[in-house]
Each structure stands twice: as C-alpha cells, then as structure tokens.
Design a protein around this motif. Structure first.
Motif, PDB file in Angstrom:
ATOM      1  N   GLY A  98       0.805  -1.224   0.000  1.00 55.70           N
ATOM      2  CA  GLY A  98       0.000   0.000   0.000  1.00 55.70           C
ATOM      3  C   GLY A  98       0.829   1.260   0.000  1.00 55.70           C
ATOM      4  O   GLY A  98       0.328   2.357   0.288  1.00 55.70           O
ATOM      5  N   ILE A  99       2.123   1.122  -0.310  1.00 54.72           N
ATOM      6  CA  ILE A  99       3.003   2.296  -0.328  1.00 54.72           C
ATOM      7  C   ILE A  99       3.167   2.780  -1.761  1.00 54.72           C
ATOM      8  O   ILE A  99       3.559   2.009  -2.643  1.00 54.72           O
ATOM      9  CB  ILE A  99       4.399   1.957   0.260  1.00 54.72           C
ATOM     10  N   ARG A 100       2.874   4.067  -1.987  1.00 58.02           N
ATOM     11  CA  ARG A 100       3.117   4.680  -3.301  1.00 58.02           C
ATOM     12  C   ARG A 100       4.484   5.359  -3.303  1.00 58.02           C
ATOM     13  O   ARG A 100       4.933   5.856  -2.274  1.00 58.02           O
ATOM     14  CB  ARG A 100       2.028   5.712  -3.627  1.00 58.02           C
ATOM     15  N   VAL A 101       5.140   5.357  -4.482  1.00 59.63           N
ATOM     16  CA  VAL A 101       6.472   5.952  -4.602  1.00 59.63           C
ATOM     17  C   VAL A 101       6.521   6.764  -5.900  1.00 59.63           C
ATOM     18  O   VAL A 101       6.236   6.226  -6.976  1.00 59.63           O
ATOM     19  CB  VAL A 101       7.576   4.861  -4.633  1.00 59.63           C
ATOM     20  N   ASN A 102       6.834   8.050  -5.796  1.00 63.11           N
ATOM     21  CA  ASN A 102       6.822   8.929  -6.972  1.00 63.11           C
ATOM     22  C   ASN A 102       7.967   9.930  -6.913  1.00 63.11           C
ATOM     23  O   ASN A 102       8.578  10.128  -5.871  1.00 63.11           O
ATOM     24  CB  ASN A 102       5.492   9.703  -7.029  1.00 63.11           C
ATOM     25  N   THR A 103       8.219  10.576  -8.068  1.00 67.53           N
ATOM     26  CA  THR A 103       9.157  11.704  -8.058  1.00 67.53           C
ATOM     27  C   THR A 103       8.486  12.932  -8.672  1.00 67.53           C
ATOM     28  O   THR A 103       7.555  12.815  -9.482  1.00 67.53           O
ATOM     29  CB  THR A 103      10.442  11.457  -8.892  1.00 67.53           C
ATOM     30  N   VAL A 104       8.987  14.105  -8.275  1.00 70.46           N
ATOM     31  CA  VAL A 104       8.755  15.318  -9.061  1.00 70.46           C
ATOM     32  C   VAL A 104      10.066  15.617  -9.774  1.00 70.46           C
ATOM     33  O   VAL A 104      11.150  15.364  -9.234  1.00 70.46           O
ATOM     34  CB  VAL A 104       8.339  16.528  -8.192  1.00 70.46           C
ATOM     35  N   ASN A 105       9.965  16.107 -10.989  1.00 69.13           N
ATOM     36  CA  ASN A 105      11.157  16.377 -11.807  1.00 69.13           C
ATOM     37  C   ASN A 105      11.166  17.829 -12.255  1.00 69.13           C
ATOM     38  O   ASN A 105      10.690  18.159 -13.347  1.00 69.13           O
ATOM     39  CB  ASN A 105      11.182  15.427 -13.009  1.00 69.13           C
ATOM     40  N   PRO A 106      11.717  18.701 -11.397  1.00 70.05           N
ATOM     41  CA  PRO A 106      11.706  20.116 -11.766  1.00 70.05           C
ATOM     42  C   PRO A 106      12.743  20.446 -12.831  1.00 70.05           C
ATOM     43  O   PRO A 106      13.783  19.786 -12.946  1.00 70.05           O
ATOM     44  CB  PRO A 106      12.078  20.830 -10.460  1.00 70.05           C
ATOM     45  N   ALA A 107      12.459  21.515 -13.594  1.00 74.55           N
ATOM     46  CA  ALA A 107      13.496  22.192 -14.391  1.00 74.55           C
ATOM     47  C   ALA A 107      14.064  23.281 -13.486  1.00 74.55           C
ATOM     48  O   ALA A 107      14.043  23.131 -12.264  1.00 74.55           O
ATOM     49  CB  ALA A 107      12.877  22.742 -15.663  1.00 74.55           C
ATOM     50  N   VAL A 108      14.575  24.364 -14.043  1.00 76.31           N
ATOM     51  CA  VAL A 108      15.209  25.395 -13.200  1.00 76.31           C
ATOM     52  C   VAL A 108      14.176  26.056 -12.288  1.00 76.31           C
ATOM     53  O   VAL A 108      13.141  26.539 -12.745  1.00 76.31           O
ATOM     54  CB  VAL A 108      15.910  26.461 -14.065  1.00 76.31           C
ATOM     55  N   ILE A 109      14.487  26.020 -11.008  1.00 75.71           N
ATOM     56  CA  ILE A 109      13.649  26.622  -9.973  1.00 75.71           C
ATOM     57  C   ILE A 109      14.503  27.662  -9.252  1.00 75.71           C
ATOM     58  O   ILE A 109      15.696  27.425  -9.006  1.00 75.71           O
ATOM     59  CB  ILE A 109      13.172  25.545  -8.958  1.00 75.71           C
ATOM     60  N   ARG A 110      13.881  28.759  -8.890  1.00 86.53           N
ATOM     61  CA  ARG A 110      14.628  29.870  -8.268  1.00 86.53           C
ATOM     62  C   ARG A 110      15.024  29.513  -6.827  1.00 86.53           C
ATOM     63  O   ARG A 110      14.257  29.724  -5.903  1.00 86.53           O
ATOM     64  CB  ARG A 110      13.727  31.101  -8.247  1.00 86.53           C
ATOM     65  N   THR A 111      16.227  28.919  -6.663  1.00 91.82           N
ATOM     66  CA  THR A 111      16.758  28.601  -5.325  1.00 91.82           C
ATOM     67  C   THR A 111      18.252  28.941  -5.335  1.00 91.82           C
ATOM     68  O   THR A 111      18.777  29.425  -6.333  1.00 91.82           O
ATOM     69  CB  THR A 111      16.610  27.104  -4.986  1.00 91.82           C
ATOM     70  N   ASN A 112      18.921  28.606  -4.251  1.00 89.12           N
ATOM     71  CA  ASN A 112      20.358  28.903  -4.170  1.00 89.12           C
ATOM     72  C   ASN A 112      21.242  27.754  -4.653  1.00 89.12           C
ATOM     73  O   ASN A 112      22.452  27.792  -4.477  1.00 89.12           O
ATOM     74  CB  ASN A 112      20.734  29.238  -2.723  1.00 89.12           C
ATOM     75  N   ILE A 113      20.651  26.737  -5.270  1.00 88.81           N
ATOM     76  CA  ILE A 113      21.437  25.543  -5.595  1.00 88.81           C
ATOM     77  C   ILE A 113      22.560  25.849  -6.584  1.00 88.81           C
ATOM     78  O   ILE A 113      23.614  25.205  -6.569  1.00 88.81           O
ATOM     79  CB  ILE A 113      20.536  24.401  -6.127  1.00 88.81           C
ATOM     80  N   PHE A 114      22.362  26.864  -7.419  1.00 89.18           N
ATOM     81  CA  PHE A 114      23.350  27.114  -8.468  1.00 89.18           C
ATOM     82  C   PHE A 114      24.595  27.828  -7.959  1.00 89.18           C
ATOM     83  O   PHE A 114      25.527  28.040  -8.705  1.00 89.18           O
ATOM     84  CB  PHE A 114      22.712  27.906  -9.618  1.00 89.18           C
ATOM     85  N   LYS A 115      24.589  28.180  -6.676  1.00 85.21           N
ATOM     86  CA  LYS A 115      25.766  28.899  -6.176  1.00 85.21           C
ATOM     87  C   LYS A 115      26.980  27.964  -6.066  1.00 85.21           C
ATOM     88  O   LYS A 115      28.112  28.415  -6.087  1.00 85.21           O
ATOM     89  CB  LYS A 115      25.476  29.571  -4.834  1.00 85.21           C
ATOM     90  N   ALA A 116      26.716  26.657  -5.957  1.00 87.91           N
ATOM     91  CA  ALA A 116      27.814  25.713  -5.745  1.00 87.91           C
ATOM     92  C   ALA A 116      28.346  25.162  -7.063  1.00 87.91           C
ATOM     93  O   ALA A 116      27.585  24.831  -7.960  1.00 87.91           O
ATOM     94  CB  ALA A 116      27.321  24.549  -4.877  1.00 87.91           C
ATOM     95  N   GLY A 117      29.656  25.105  -7.187  1.00 88.84           N
ATOM     96  CA  GLY A 117      30.250  24.324  -8.256  1.00 88.84           C
ATOM     97  C   GLY A 117      30.314  24.973  -9.626  1.00 88.84           C
ATOM     98  O   GLY A 117      30.527  24.304 -10.619  1.00 88.84           O
ATOM     99  N   PHE A 118      30.110  26.296  -9.704  1.00 87.22           N
ATOM    100  CA  PHE A 118      30.202  26.965 -10.991  1.00 87.22           C
ATOM    101  C   PHE A 118      31.395  27.913 -11.023  1.00 87.22           C
ATOM    102  O   PHE A 118      31.879  28.352  -9.992  1.00 87.22           O
ATOM    103  CB  PHE A 118      28.913  27.739 -11.283  1.00 87.22           C
ATOM    104  N   ASN A 119      31.799  28.236 -12.219  1.00 83.60           N
ATOM    105  CA  ASN A 119      32.962  29.116 -12.360  1.00 83.60           C
ATOM    106  C   ASN A 119      32.584  30.592 -12.270  1.00 83.60           C
ATOM    107  O   ASN A 119      33.444  31.448 -12.222  1.00 83.60           O
ATOM    108  CB  ASN A 119      33.650  28.867 -13.710  1.00 83.60           C
ATOM    109  N   PHE A 120      31.294  30.901 -12.305  1.00 87.93           N
ATOM    110  CA  PHE A 120      30.842  32.291 -12.243  1.00 87.93           C
ATOM    111  C   PHE A 120      30.543  32.663 -10.802  1.00 87.93           C
ATOM    112  O   PHE A 120      30.455  31.820  -9.920  1.00 87.93           O
ATOM    113  CB  PHE A 120      29.562  32.487 -13.060  1.00 87.93           C
ATOM    114  N   SER A 121      30.329  33.961 -10.581  1.00 89.18           N
ATOM    115  CA  SER A 121      29.828  34.400  -9.284  1.00 89.18           C
ATOM    116  C   SER A 121      28.382  33.910  -9.165  1.00 89.18           C
ATOM    117  O   SER A 121      27.727  33.612 -10.167  1.00 89.18           O
ATOM    118  CB  SER A 121      29.855  35.919  -9.177  1.00 89.18           C
ATOM    119  N   GLU A 122      27.891  33.864  -7.938  1.00 91.14           N
ATOM    120  CA  GLU A 122      26.519  33.415  -7.703  1.00 91.14           C
ATOM    121  C   GLU A 122      25.522  34.255  -8.511  1.00 91.14           C
ATOM    122  O   GLU A 122      24.637  33.720  -9.187  1.00 91.14           O
ATOM    123  CB  GLU A 122      26.230  33.536  -6.211  1.00 91.14           C
ATOM    124  N   GLU A 123      25.703  35.571  -8.462  1.00 92.83           N
ATOM    125  CA  GLU A 123      24.766  36.470  -9.137  1.00 92.83           C
ATOM    126  C   GLU A 123      24.813  36.242 -10.646  1.00 92.83           C
ATOM    127  O   GLU A 123      23.792  36.159 -11.315  1.00 92.83           O
ATOM    128  CB  GLU A 123      25.100  37.946  -8.858  1.00 92.83           C
TER     129      GLU A 123
END
Ligand SMILES: NC(=O)c1ccc[n+]([C@@H]2O[C@H](COP(=O)([O-])OP(=O)(O)OC[C@H]3O[C@@H](n4cnc5c(N)ncnc54)[C@H](OP(=O)(O)O)[C@@H]3O)[C@@H](O)[C@H]2O)c1
Length: 273
Positions: free
Chosen positions: A184-209
């Motif tokens: 009786g357990i359901r299992v699903n995902t949501v699959n977002p495209a770009v969402i306005r959060t701070n996730i992009f601040k990590a691991g890029f060569n540009f400044s966060e802004e």
C-alpha cells in the motif's frame, strides 16, 4: 484556531533538505496543510528560520520537529528516523529532497571526488533513508516522494554526475513502486526544471549572481512559460503526490518544468548573451 479539517491533519511528513529552497517551501506547505513536519538539514541557522516560519503557519509548535543531520553520515540518518518515530510515533510521508549539483568534467583530475559526493548525497542517502523508513511506511500505508530533475532524462554538458544521479532516483522510484505496491506504499518523483533557489551557487565558475542571472535569462528565452519556476510550485506538486488525491499514482516521474522538456535544450549557465 480553525476547525476546518486540513488535507494532512494528523499525518507525519519528513522532508530532507528543508533548510532552504524547495525543501523549505515544502515544509511550509505541509505545515499549512496540517501535517506534523520534520525539518532537517545541516545548517542550524537556516533550520531555525524554517522552524520559526513553520510554527507561525502550523496550529501547534509541537507539530514541528527540527533534526540537524548530514545525510552523508550513516548514523545521522538513523538518528533522523529514530527521532521522528520517538517524537511523533509514526511516519506517513518521506520527501527525499536534499541534493547538490556540481560540474563533472570527465577530463578533470578531481572529477571523481565531485562525482562520488553527488552520488552519495543525491542517491546513496535516499536508498538508506528508504531502507529505514519503509517498515514505518508499511504501518501507515504511507508514501515516498523524491525530488529528481528533468536532468534525469535530458543530458546536460559537464553535468554527467548530476544527470546520472537523478536517473538513479527515477529508476529507484519505479522499482520501489513495484516492490512496495502490495504494502500500500506509493512511490513517486517530481522532476523540476530550473527553480529559483540557491542551488546554483555551488560548483560553478561564475559568481553566484552571474550564474543565476545567466540561467534565469536562459529560462526566459527557452522555456515555453518564459521563466524559471518557484519553489512553492514544486512544493504544491509534492503535496499533491503525497496526498490521497493521488491515490492511484505510483512509479510516476512528474515534470514541473514550464514545458521545457519539449524545447530543444534546457537552461544553460553559459548563456551570458
Ligand atoms: N533549483 C533547481 O533548479 C532544481 C531543479 C531540479 C531539481 N532540483 C532538486 O531539488 C532539490 C532541492 O534543491 P534546491 O534547489 O532547493 O537547492 P538548495 O536550496 O541548495 O537546497 C538543498 C538542500 O539540501 C540540503 N543538503 C545538501 N546536502 C546535504 C547533506 N549532505 N545532508 C543534509 N542536507 C543536505 C541543504 O541543506 P544544508 O546545506 O543546510 O545541509 C538544503 O536544505 C535537490 O534534490 C535538487 O537536485 C532543483
């Protein structure tokens, strides 16, 4: 105090990565829908802010539990589940939201460290959490919603680690939907495209802004809905999948993407045109 019954009254919902972004919005959404909410991540200061915001929305401060935990530490995951059960007595919904991005260039000598970190945080921790949560979800006939990405099916240059990790999340979801359906357990995902959060601040060569400006501009130019998404739009979709309104939905990967899956390419952090 409102006497009107809410969608998640009496339900216990655990949301990983709820110190910011999509996880924060999801915690607040479930608090507003009457749930007892477990808020968890590593950053204490951010966690405290979310707890205070959730308490303002929830009908009782006792409905909000904070557990500081690093999902890359096995013992922290055990403590997270144990505290949830010892505080609220049960678990109805597990939202596997915590995740990181990072550039993986196959020719980079340090690539493997980034790759392992992404796989451990974005996949390994979900497997461990599900392993410990399923016995409790069997008792409540609860469900699991994981936050995957459009990157699970749409390849992105220099992001093979992240894309692979999200593919794994989709496949885990489909396999568990088969394995756990008869409980009786359901299992699903949501699959977002770009969402306005701070996730992009990590691991890029540009400044966060700069990075955020480039990515969001690309969304405006390439997404059919001509903008990035907001965390609340993903949170509402997670709440829908976790609710009885989605009682016959399992093994689904649901895009929350402004139609971007049907354009020729996704948002591009290198777009500084
Ligand atoms: N934003 C997007 O465009 C987008 C698109 C598709 C999919 N997603 C997915 O959405 C999910 C949420 O991302 P977001 O955009 O909301 O990013 P975010 O604001 O950076 O949030 C990520 C969350 O994960 C937590 N986290 C990271 N590593 C952790 C660890 N080792 N242990 C415990 N918690 C950890 C962070 O908390 P602490 O740092 O406090 O630990 C934070 O709460 C991720 O799975 C991401 O892949 C995002």
């Amino acid at each position: 105090m409102s006497c009107q019954k809410k969608l998640f009254d009496g339900k216990v919902v655990l949301i990983t990565g709820s110190s910011s972004g999509i996880g924060r919005a999801t915690a607040l959404t479930f608090a507003g829908l009457g749930a007892k909410v477990v808020i968890t991540a590593r950053n204490d200061i951010k966690l405290d802010e979310v707890v205070q915001s959730a308490q303002l929305i929830s009908e009782s401060n006792d409905n909000i539990l904070k557990v500081k935990a690093d999902l890359n530490v096995r013992q922290d995951i055990e403590i997270l589940i144990n505290k949830t059960i010892s505080t609220f007595g049960k678990l109805d919904v597990l939202v596997n939201n915590a995740g990181i991005v990072g550039i993986t260039d196959i020719e980079d000598k340090d690539m493997e460290k980034t790759f392992n970190n992404i796989m451990n945080t974005n996949v390994g921790s979900i497997v461990r959490l599900c392993h410990l949560a399923v016995p409790h979800l069997k008792k409540t006939k609860g469900n699991i919603v994981s936050v995957s990405s459009v990157a699970s099916t749409k390849p992105h240059s220099l992001f093979f680690g992240y894309c692979m990790a999200k593919s794994c999340v989709d496949m885990l979801t489909k396999c568990l939907a088969i394995d756990l359906g008869n409980s009786g357990i359901r299992v699903n995902t949501v699959n977002p495209a770009v969402i306005r959060t701070n996730i992009f601040k990590a691991g890029f060569n540009f400044s966060e802004e700069e990075t955020q400006r480039n990515i969001y501009r690309d969304c405006e130019q390439t997404y059919p809905l001509q903008r990035p998404g907001e965390p609340e739009e993903v949170a509402e979709t997670i709440a829908f999948l976790a609710s009885d309104k989605a009682s016959f939905i399992s093994g689904t990967t649901l895009e929350v993407d402004g139609g971007s899956m049907w354009t020729s390419r996704g948002a591009n952090p290198n777009n500084n045109s």
